[in-house]
Design a protein around this motif. Sequence first.
Motif, PDB file in Angstrom:
ATOM      1  N   GLU A  76       9.702  52.250  60.082  1.00 19.35           N
ATOM      2  CA  GLU A  76       9.365  51.093  59.412  1.00 19.35           C
ATOM      3  C   GLU A  76       8.008  51.026  58.632  1.00 19.35           C
ATOM      4  OE1 GLU A  76      12.675  48.378  62.200  1.00 19.35           O
ATOM      5  OE2 GLU A  76      10.365  47.471  61.835  1.00 19.35           O
ATOM      6  N   MET A  77       7.266  51.586  59.430  1.00 21.75           N
ATOM      7  CA  MET A  77       5.729  51.137  59.020  1.00 21.75           C
ATOM      8  C   MET A  77       5.512  52.297  57.871  1.00 21.75           C
ATOM      9  SD  MET A  77       3.733  51.387  62.749  1.00 21.75           S
ATOM     10  CE  MET A  77       1.975  51.250  62.103  1.00 21.75           C
ATOM     11  N   ARG A  78       6.155  53.349  57.882  1.00 24.04           N
ATOM     12  CA  ARG A  78       5.837  54.248  56.664  1.00 24.04           C
ATOM     13  C   ARG A  78       6.628  53.762  55.484  1.00 24.04           C
ATOM     14  NH1 ARG A  78       7.811  58.553  60.404  1.00 24.04           N
ATOM     15  NH2 ARG A  78       5.915  59.993  60.812  1.00 24.04           N
ATOM     16  N   ARG A  79       7.938  52.940  55.756  1.00 24.24           N
ATOM     17  CA  ARG A  79       8.368  52.086  54.559  1.00 24.24           C
ATOM     18  C   ARG A  79       7.660  50.838  54.274  1.00 24.24           C
ATOM     19  NH1 ARG A  79      14.702  52.555  56.270  1.00 24.24           N
ATOM     20  NH2 ARG A  79      14.772  54.784  56.726  1.00 24.24           N
ATOM     21  N   LEU A  80       6.646  50.576  54.973  1.00 24.69           N
ATOM     22  CA  LEU A  80       5.788  49.149  54.409  1.00 24.69           C
ATOM     23  C   LEU A  80       4.429  49.710  54.178  1.00 24.69           C
ATOM     24  CD1 LEU A  80       6.727  46.784  57.523  1.00 24.69           C
ATOM     25  CD2 LEU A  80       7.428  46.775  55.208  1.00 24.69           C
ATOM     26  N   THR A 390      14.696  44.123  63.645  1.00 28.40           N
ATOM     27  CA  THR A 390      13.857  45.373  63.150  1.00 28.40           C
ATOM     28  C   THR A 390      12.792  45.614  64.388  1.00 28.40           C
ATOM     29  OG1 THR A 390      12.194  43.969  62.271  1.00 28.40           O
ATOM     30  CG2 THR A 390      14.009  44.708  60.648  1.00 28.40           C
ATOM     31  N   ALA A 391      12.441  46.741  64.313  1.00 29.06           N
ATOM     32  CA  ALA A 391      11.328  46.986  65.509  1.00 29.06           C
ATOM     33  C   ALA A 391      10.268  46.310  65.467  1.00 29.06           C
ATOM     34  CB  ALA A 391      10.908  48.743  65.685  1.00 29.06           C
ATOM     35  N   HIS A 392       9.618  45.897  63.903  1.00 27.89           N
ATOM     36  CA  HIS A 392       8.751  45.012  63.994  1.00 27.89           C
ATOM     37  C   HIS A 392       8.907  43.655  64.476  1.00 27.89           C
ATOM     38  CE1 HIS A 392       6.828  48.085  61.320  1.00 27.89           C
ATOM     39  NE2 HIS A 392       5.672  47.373  61.577  1.00 27.89           N
ATOM     40  N   GLY A 393      10.064  43.129  63.982  1.00 30.69           N
ATOM     41  CA  GLY A 393      10.469  41.518  64.192  1.00 30.69           C
ATOM     42  C   GLY A 393      10.687  41.667  66.034  1.00 30.69           C
ATOM     43  N   ALA A 394      11.235  42.539  66.599  1.00 31.02           N
ATOM     44  CA  ALA A 394      11.393  42.463  67.892  1.00 31.02           C
ATOM     45  C   ALA A 394      10.308  42.412  68.694  1.00 31.02           C
ATOM     46  CB  ALA A 394      12.461  43.750  68.343  1.00 31.02           C
ATOM     47  N   ARG A 456      20.672  50.034  62.321  1.00 35.73           N
ATOM     48  CA  ARG A 456      20.703  48.453  61.752  1.00 35.73           C
ATOM     49  C   ARG A 456      19.158  47.904  61.603  1.00 35.73           C
ATOM     50  NH1 ARG A 456      22.099  43.744  66.200  1.00 35.73           N
ATOM     51  NH2 ARG A 456      20.155  44.402  67.180  1.00 35.73           N
ATOM     52  N   ALA A 457      18.260  48.367  62.564  1.00 37.96           N
ATOM     53  CA  ALA A 457      16.594  47.952  62.199  1.00 37.96           C
ATOM     54  C   ALA A 457      16.265  48.467  60.874  1.00 37.96           C
ATOM     55  CB  ALA A 457      15.984  48.783  63.218  1.00 37.96           C
ATOM     56  N   LEU A 458      16.658  49.709  60.577  1.00 38.57           N
ATOM     57  CA  LEU A 458      15.929  50.310  59.462  1.00 38.57           C
ATOM     58  C   LEU A 458      16.775  49.545  58.187  1.00 38.57           C
ATOM     59  CD1 LEU A 458      15.541  53.949  60.435  1.00 38.57           C
ATOM     60  CD2 LEU A 458      13.846  52.221  60.045  1.00 38.57           C
ATOM     61  N   ALA A 459      17.963  49.288  58.001  1.00 41.82           N
ATOM     62  CA  ALA A 459      18.827  48.358  57.140  1.00 41.82           C
ATOM     63  C   ALA A 459      18.225  47.506  56.852  1.00 41.82           C
ATOM     64  CB  ALA A 459      20.285  48.583  57.298  1.00 41.82           C
ATOM     65  N   ASP A 460      17.870  46.507  57.750  1.00 42.30           N
ATOM     66  CA  ASP A 460      17.464  45.187  57.837  1.00 42.30           C
ATOM     67  C   ASP A 460      15.986  45.114  57.328  1.00 42.30           C
ATOM     68  OD1 ASP A 460      19.974  44.297  58.743  1.00 42.30           O
ATOM     69  OD2 ASP A 460      19.134  43.445  60.718  1.00 42.30           O
ATOM     70  N   TRP A 464      14.459  43.285  54.082  1.00 45.31           N
ATOM     71  CA  TRP A 464      13.484  42.307  54.054  1.00 45.31           C
ATOM     72  C   TRP A 464      12.196  42.758  53.148  1.00 45.31           C
ATOM     73  CZ3 TRP A 464       8.922  43.131  56.397  1.00 45.31           C
ATOM     74  CH2 TRP A 464       7.978  41.719  56.681  1.00 45.31           C
ATOM     75  N   ALA A 465      11.950  43.919  53.352  1.00 42.18           N
ATOM     76  CA  ALA A 465      10.821  44.493  52.593  1.00 42.18           C
ATOM     77  C   ALA A 465      10.827  44.384  51.103  1.00 42.18           C
ATOM     78  CB  ALA A 465      10.596  45.934  52.958  1.00 42.18           C
ATOM     79  N   LYS A 466      12.108  44.498  50.516  1.00 39.48           N
ATOM     80  CA  LYS A 466      12.508  44.374  49.201  1.00 39.48           C
ATOM     81  C   LYS A 466      11.826  42.847  48.817  1.00 39.48           C
ATOM     82  CE  LYS A 466      16.137  47.262  47.657  1.00 39.48           C
ATOM     83  NZ  LYS A 466      17.499  47.417  48.439  1.00 39.48           N
ATOM     84  N   THR A 467      12.072  41.817  49.363  1.00 34.68           N
ATOM     85  CA  THR A 467      11.943  40.605  48.959  1.00 34.68           C
ATOM     86  C   THR A 467      10.511  40.108  49.655  1.00 34.68           C
ATOM     87  OG1 THR A 467      13.376  39.826  51.017  1.00 34.68           O
ATOM     88  CG2 THR A 467      14.344  39.396  48.385  1.00 34.68           C
ATOM     89  N   HIS A 468      10.099  40.599  50.619  1.00 34.76           N
ATOM     90  CA  HIS A 468       8.841  40.075  51.433  1.00 34.76           C
ATOM     91  C   HIS A 468       7.609  40.909  51.338  1.00 34.76           C
ATOM     92  CE1 HIS A 468      11.067  36.496  52.286  1.00 34.76           C
ATOM     93  NE2 HIS A 468      11.835  37.236  52.632  1.00 34.76           N
ATOM     94  N   ALA A 469       7.602  42.269  51.679  1.00 38.26           N
ATOM     95  CA  ALA A 469       6.625  43.163  51.753  1.00 38.26           C
ATOM     96  C   ALA A 469       6.106  43.919  50.456  1.00 38.26           C
ATOM     97  CB  ALA A 469       6.816  43.935  53.015  1.00 38.26           C
TER      98      ALA A 469
END
Length: 477
Positions: A76-80, A390-394, A456-460, A464-469
Amino acid sequence: MSITEKRPVHIVGGGLAGCEAAWQLARRGIPVVLHEMRPTRGTDAHKTDSLAELVCSNSFRSDDAQNNAVGVLHAEMRRLGSLIMSCADSHQIPAGGALAVDREGFAQAVTAAIAGHPLITVERGEVEGLPPEEWESVIIATGPLTSPSLAEAIRARADEQALAFFDAIAPIVHFDSIDMDVCWFQSRYDKVGPGGTGADYINCPMDKEQYDAFVAALAASDTVPFREFEANTPYFDGCLPVEVMATRGPETLRHGPMKPMGLTNAHNPTVKAYAVVQLRQDNALGTLYNMVGFQTKTRHGDQVRLFRMIPGLEKAEFARLGGLHRNTYLNSPRVLDHTLRLKAEPRLRFAGQITGCEGYVESSAMGLMAGLFAAAEQRRQEPALPPPTTAHGALLNHITGGHIETVEAGPRSFQPMNVNFGLFPPLDANPTRDTEGNRLRGSQKTVAKKQVLAARALADLDAWAKTHADEPSEAAA
Ligand SMILES: Cc1cc2nc3c(=O)[nH]c(=O)nc-3n(C[C@H](O)[C@H](O)[C@H](O)COP(=O)(O)OP(=O)(O)OC[C@H]3O[C@@H](n4cnc5c(N)ncnc54)[C@H](O)[C@@H]3O)c2cc1C
């Protein structure tokens, strides 16, 4: 307003979280002043003046994003667009399935990236006491060894109970690995209390033979020694590790955390247990239970063997093992809001280990989140929370509200935690068959469940990243 006219966000602490937060802000065009006290003032663990120094191990733990929660957090961090992950990837050294780094190369890469960014100014020097009023947006990321003057000021501002200087961690068990044919739910003397039901604890019964064998094994276990600067701290008098209690006499535990009074074995009501281990719900999801009073410094390998001697926990899966460390962390579920701001003074946002997460990766991830939230605020936008799946959200959810307090546990029951699948909301239905339609058995079910949670975490996260990050800025380096 042009970039140069924007007021900077001040970040206190140039560790993993502070550097990640600075990077996320700068890449969104927001100026940052990063305050790092080293080398003007050192800590008991840091050895260099580099930013993002790793104070102990050089491992970021498992890099497996299909089966391991910290691997999912890496992905997730790499994707962000994480700076910490990008520098770790470029300084990776061989370590099997783990992501380990050349510590010097890693810290130098982070330091160079931060120093070279046109929107980041690094100021060396300790921030003593609360940051000045004129700093309108501040991220405090001063870590487990926050300097005493700042720590005391935070404690005074948040409230007396809000900041702890040690963690005393009892192991946490995944609920679905506890054998409820052996254990039963009951509160001592069926007390309901203000927020309970009278059946809030999971009880594991022991007969005399089992108890004697357990106490002997505990007393003989190998412990992790305190570091010099930890041993000199008086906290330990008030919070005895369970293995120390075991050495103080065979009856000590039976009169302490393992007392059997007020409990009746629902599976065998006529036989009185000689001792009982109790577990208390740890998160609002009800997926995790902590072993009450079982803070321990026993080596991790020994803990699994020892605690699986307890009836009902023979197949226990541990979300966290016990420990006692020097630390500085907030009682975050009480004092922070959902975007990591201090409720008592919202211009102060917290990031990293001081928020009550544990470990290099989790601290960096909470720096990343603090950076995104502060950036949204600077742009007069509502910060968007990552989905709890997501792992960040959890992790964020655990820190800012997922952990539950009970009256008996007292106001300080919140303890630091690594990311783990127990923090993720459960699946609507656990997988029962593999992709070829074959029925899953035993541990295959656990593996399949983790894989579905990870996917599920990576898909979500992507959605989320598309619209917010994903907000690259023309001013980003
Ligand atoms: C002894 C020890 C061993 C550890 N071993 C491990 C391990 O093996 N693996 C693991 O994953 N985690 C380990 N941890 C936890 C690890 O330190 C954290 O997970 C991680 O470094 C936290 O990142 P952070 O950015 O929150 O804090 P840090 O990385 O500690 O960064 C905080 C920074 O703030 C600075 N600072 C403090 N006060 C002030 C102030 N008033 N003004 C300006 N600057 C200030 C400090 O100098 C430091 O650079 C260990 C911790 C300790 C104390």
